[in-house]
Motif scaffolding. Structure first.
Motif, short mmCIF file in Angstrom:
data_model
loop_
_atom_site.label_atom_id
_atom_site.label_comp_id
_atom_site.label_asym_id
_atom_site.label_seq_id
_atom_site.Cartn_x
_atom_site.Cartn_y
_atom_site.Cartn_z
N ALA A 297 58.12 33.49 10.13
CA ALA A 297 56.95 33.75 9.89
C ALA A 297 55.17 33.76 9.09
O ALA A 297 55.31 34.05 7.51
N HIS A 298 55.40 32.54 9.91
CA HIS A 298 54.12 32.11 9.02
C HIS A 298 53.09 32.70 8.27
O HIS A 298 52.47 31.64 7.54
N ALA A 299 52.91 33.57 9.09
CA ALA A 299 51.63 33.98 8.23
C ALA A 299 51.97 35.57 9.20
O ALA A 299 52.32 36.05 10.24
N TYR B 212 43.21 34.26 2.09
CA TYR B 212 44.39 34.95 1.91
C TYR B 212 45.23 33.39 3.01
O TYR B 212 44.67 32.69 4.31
N GLU B 213 46.02 32.45 2.50
CA GLU B 213 46.99 31.21 3.27
C GLU B 213 48.02 31.41 2.88
O GLU B 213 48.28 31.46 2.24
N ALA B 214 48.71 31.75 3.95
CA ALA B 214 49.92 32.29 3.62
C ALA B 214 50.75 30.73 3.06
O ALA B 214 51.29 30.67 2.13
N PHE B 215 50.52 29.49 3.91
CA PHE B 215 50.97 28.07 2.93
C PHE B 215 49.88 27.33 3.20
O PHE B 215 49.37 27.44 1.78
N GLY B 216 49.68 26.81 3.73
CA GLY B 216 48.06 26.28 4.21
C GLY B 216 48.52 25.01 3.75
O GLY B 216 48.75 23.79 3.05
N LEU B 217 48.72 24.12 5.63
CA LEU B 217 49.28 23.13 5.69
C LEU B 217 48.48 21.62 5.51
O LEU B 217 48.13 20.69 5.12
N THR B 218 47.01 21.82 5.58
CA THR B 218 46.21 21.78 5.33
C THR B 218 45.62 20.62 3.65
O THR B 218 45.88 19.15 3.13
C1 LCN Z 1 50.55 29.81 9.69
C2 LCN Z 1 49.72 29.90 8.56
O1 LCN Z 1 48.53 30.59 8.33
C3 LCN Z 1 49.65 28.47 7.77
O2 LCN Z 1 49.39 29.58 6.33
C4 LCN Z 1 50.63 27.73 7.81
O3 LCN Z 1 50.87 26.98 6.67
C5 LCN Z 1 51.38 27.24 9.25
O4 LCN Z 1 50.98 28.34 9.86
C6 LCN Z 1 52.67 26.84 8.75
O5 LCN Z 1 52.90 27.15 8.41
#
Ligand code: LCN
Ligand code: UDP
Length: 820
Positions: A440-442, A678-684
């Motif tokens: 669940a990316h987010a 809030y950022e789940a992961f943050g690819l950027t």
């Molecule tokens: C969805 C998000 O909101 C990001 O924080 C993640 O980096 C992205 O998916 C990929 O996992």
């Protein structure tokens, strides 16, 4: 919390220690609790509790003393409190994953411990008393089905599921012959398209297998390491061994030794390695249902953010790793990976109307698009991820049939992404009895404050009732859950994790979730993604750089005129650039960054601002939040007179060009800023770091773990704009004074990436999970079946009735043939 605050003894509960804490400052506490209840029933957050405490205890010295004591500790670890006069019920979280509930009577300051269920009832009373008092209100308790399963106990071990399971299996195998036989039975079941792998019926008991391994190892010891498997295959077959042990004598010997040791006296490291090498996974299905999912021209479209990037990179990494493993297992099998998404006939110039498409940079992987069908035919348009639920059951059936047809059988591993993909993946995995991983990316629940208790207000817009129900179904069906960071599961000391927030919550009027998911479940694992290093590589690698994009990027950043792709301009091009790129969702807080920049003169003097995201005409946005953010951006540009210092570029869809854009910003000795609420992961964040761009990123969520503050980048607090913008300004000031500082931060960011955030590390971890959990689910088959029944009931009685009340899009046309 004050640094010298007395921490509770481990054996003491909050309910035990709170009365004494209240007694110590009884006078002030009476005032404070009187204040809490004076406004009647309500839900209070920590900041409200603190603020009202400050008002009640106006003497600063007294307040400090109070906060430094046990009471301060208890208050600081409180997440929220439900006020139902004369009671204040506290939800306290002493450390990640651990919760306690107590209620304090404001009149006499007496304290009583509460169960989670009792606390939820207090919470419900703030909005719906009838429901809270209803003795027959529906309670969902997945924990009740898990009582016989092992769980972790330490907060610090959360997310290390594979390692825990390896240890647990070790103990189990050591102590019970039954488990060793289960392993033999499992090995006997391994096959590829009906052809046995590893062992056949000749070796159907532990002792027969052990004896045969001794004979085989002796035979192997006389062979040179590189002897191909084929040259001793026939002899081994006679003894009961089948293919899959390795491609040469050395690897077969290692694998056999590993198994002999496991059967004699297992150890967890050996156990994990052994499972990782077993030939279990050849065919994988990845679900990423909502679109637009394509390989070009989709990024920046609504709902099409990092998930698409993640899944496409993930496929490439999986295929590479599978090919390597299969070769080393000595097998001649082609792996198949299918990314299954939605076919959208109105594809808006993308390829989302193409049914079958090879994945770039792979040999055996494809995108399979299956349309949404209703009784009126195929649904033509894109549907927001919030409105997608009515289509998913039929979609699952159609997708399953198609997948089985293409793969000529069922997959070995199914992985879901996001609520919709996870639900579809769970339905399919349950039907086919296949190992299931979910991602669940987010999870949306934590993105919106009080989204559970306020679900009725939000439901017509977001359909959270369906979403949270679907999330629970998927989490509980999953054999393993892949997360990007620890934060995602169990948050930080201050903030609960995304999964943790599903432990206990309530949707008054619908159901009370007394045990949704347990973050101590060993199904949780952390495998962080990477960024495609052929696209995102350091700005210093001059010979690799995509120089063809130079003129376009020069135009994009510095041309003076406004057009459909950019507005605003940069007067002083000698200044470094601070850069941000994201979808224009509220949570991404791009407007926040624009405002911080607008307000901070010092920062404006030091750097220019460049934003990539969204587009400029709000009336053209189909996305509710995006339209509001677009309007806000225009207002801020006007309010702070940003033209001349700021460039706003519309969403960019070309990854390669984006890679070069990050590097061009690095050429200006600039920085990347990720200001999300809030950022789940943050690819950027990792894309920028891969390009050698010093990065400032939110301390809320994944980036707090990716970056070590002050070492590999910087954390910023999205709720404190002044502090954040000053931190960025300080950095650029320091870079002026110390020429080497920028380079040091750039290099340290890159080091962090290469140590922890690459797709190679990711693929290895996830495939190991697939292997070990395939055995684990077999070992606990009875428990899994029982839970499956509970989930099925929940799905049929609750989820499906919620979906029935959702609107289904009507402008459909009769079924048309998809493009080949
Ligand atoms: C969805 C998000 O909101 C990001 O924080 C993640 O980096 C992205 O998916 C990929 O996992
Ligand atoms: N992205 C892009 N163009 C844009 C905005 C974002 O190509 O206009 C890409 C970005 O490079 C990254 C992904 O979309 O690969 C966004 O992922 P992230 O994890 O940062 O956020 P998400 O959108 O998934 O919440």
């Amino acid at each position: 919390m004050a640094s010298n605050a007395p921490v509770l003894k481990r054996s003491e509960s909050i309910a035990d220690s709170m009365p004494e804490a209240l007694r110590q400052s009884r006078y002030h506490m009476k005032k404070c609790f009187a204040k809490y209840i004076e406004k009647g029933k309500r839900l209070m957050k920590l900041n409200h509790l603190m603020l009202e405490m400050e008002q009640a205890v106006d003497d600063k010295a007294e307040r400090t003393q109070l906060l430094e004591g046990l009471l301060g500790y208890i208050l600081c670890t409180t997440q929220e409190a439900a006020v139902i006069p004369p009671y204040v019920a506290f939800a306290i979280r002493p450390s990640p994953g651990l919760w306690e509930y107590v209620r304090v009577n404001a009149n006499d300051l007496s304290v009583e411990g509460l169960t989670g269920t009792e606390y939820l009832k207090y919470k419900e009373m703030t909005v719906d008393e009838t429901w809270a008092y209803d003795e027959n209100a529906l309670e969902i308790d997945f924990g009740a089905m898990d009582f016989s399963l092992p769980h972790l106990t330490l907060s610090s071990s959360i997310g290390n599921g594979v390692s825990y399971i390896s240890k647990f299996l070790t103990t189990k195998l050591n102590n019970s012959p039954w488990s060793a036989q289960s392993l033999v039975d499992y090995l006997l079941s391994l096959n590829h398209q009906g052809e046995n792998l590893m062992i056949n019926e000749t070796l159907n008991t532990v002792s027969k297998l052990q004896s045969a391994l001794i004979v085989a190892e002796a035979a192997l010891s006389s062979l040179p390491n590189d002897t191909p498997y084929q040259s001793f295959e026939m002899r081994f077959k006679e003894w009961g061994f089948e293919k899959g042990w390795g491609d040469n004598a050395e690897r077969v010997r290692e694998m056999m030794r590993s198994l002999s040791e496991i059967l004699q006296a297992p150890d967890p490291i050996n156990m994990e390695r052994f499972f990782g090498r077993l030939p279990i996974i050849f065919n994988v299905v990845l679900f990423s249902v909502h679109g637009y999912f394509g390989q070009s021209d989709v990024l920046g479209l609504p709902d099409t953010g990092g998930q698409v990037v993640y899944v496409l990179d993930q496929v490439v990494a999986f295929e590479e790793e599978l090919l390597l493993r299969i070769k080393q297992q000595g097998l001649n099998v082609k792996p198949q990976i299918l990314v299954v998404t939605r076919l959208i006939p109105d594809a808006k110039g993308t390829k989302c109307n193409v049914e079958f498409e090879p994945v770039m940079n792979t040999k055996h992987s494809h995108i399979l698009r299956v349309p949404f069908r209703t009784e009126n035919g195929v649904l033509r348009q894109w549907v927001s991820r919030f409105d997608i639920y009515p289509y998913l059951e039929k979609y699952t059936q159609d997708a399953t049939n198609k997948i089985i047809e293409i793969m000529e059988g069922k997959p070995d591993l199914i992985i879901g992404n996001y609520t919709d993909g996870n639900l579809v993946a769970s339905l399919m995995a349950s039907k086919l009895d296949t190992t299931l991983g979910t991602i669940a990316h987010a999870l949306e629940k934590t993105k919106y404050e009080d989204s559970d208790i306020k679900w009725k207000e939000l439901d017509s817009k977001y359909h959270f009732s369906c979403q949270f129900t679907a999330d629970l179904i998927a989490m509980n069906t999953a054999d393993f859950i892949i997360t990007s960071t620890y934060q995602e599961i169990a948050g930080s000391q201050e903030r609960p994790g995304q999964y943790e927030s599903h432990t206990a919550f309530t949707l008054p009027g619908l159901h009370r979730v007394v045990s949704g998911i347990n973050v101590f479940d060993p199904k949780f694992n952390i495998a962080s993604p990477g960024a495609d290093q052929s696209v995102y590589f350091p700005y210093t690698e001059k010979q690799k750089r995509f120089t063809t994009f130079r003129p376009a990027i020069e135009e994009l950043l510095y041309s003076k005129a406004d057009n459909a792709e950019h507005i605003g301009h940069l007067d002083d091009r000698k200044k470094p650039i601070i850069f941000s790129m994201a979808r224009l969702d509220t949570v991404k807080n791009i407007t926040g960054l624009t405002e911080w920049y607008g307000k901070n003169k010092r920062l404006r003097n030091l750097v220019n601002l460049v934003i990539v995201g969204g587009f400029f005409d709000p009336s053209k946005s189909k996305d509710r939040e995006e339209a509001a953010e677009i309007k806000k951006m225009h207002t801020l540009i006007e309010k702070y007179q940003l033209k001349g210092q700021m460039r706003w570029i519309a969403a960019q869809t070309d990854r390669k060009r984006n890679g070069e854009l990050y590097r061009s910003v690095a050429d200006t000795k600039g920085a990347f800023v990720q200001p999300a609420l809030y950022e789940a992961f943050g690819l950027t964040v990792i894309e920028a770091m891969n390009c050698g761009l010093p990065t400032f990123a939110t301390n809320q969520g994944g980036p707090a773990e990716i970056i070590v503050d002050g070492v590999s980048g910087f954390h910023i607090d999205p709720s404190n704009g002044d502090e954040s913008s000053n931190k960025i300004a300080d950095f650029f000031q320091k870079c002026k004074e110390d020429q080497e500082y920028w380079n040091r931060m750039s290099i340290q960011g890159l080091q962090r990436i290469n140590e922890c955030y690459t797709w190679k590390i990711y693929a290895n971890k996830v495939l190991n999970m697939g292997c070990i959990y395939s055995f684990w689910r077999r070992l606990y088959n009875a428990e899994k079946q029982a839970k499956g029944r509970y989930i099925q009931t929940f799905y049929n009685l609750q989820y499906k009735s919620l979906v029935k009340n959702m609107p289904v899009k009507m402008d459909e046309t009769p079924q048309e043939k998809p493009k080949e």
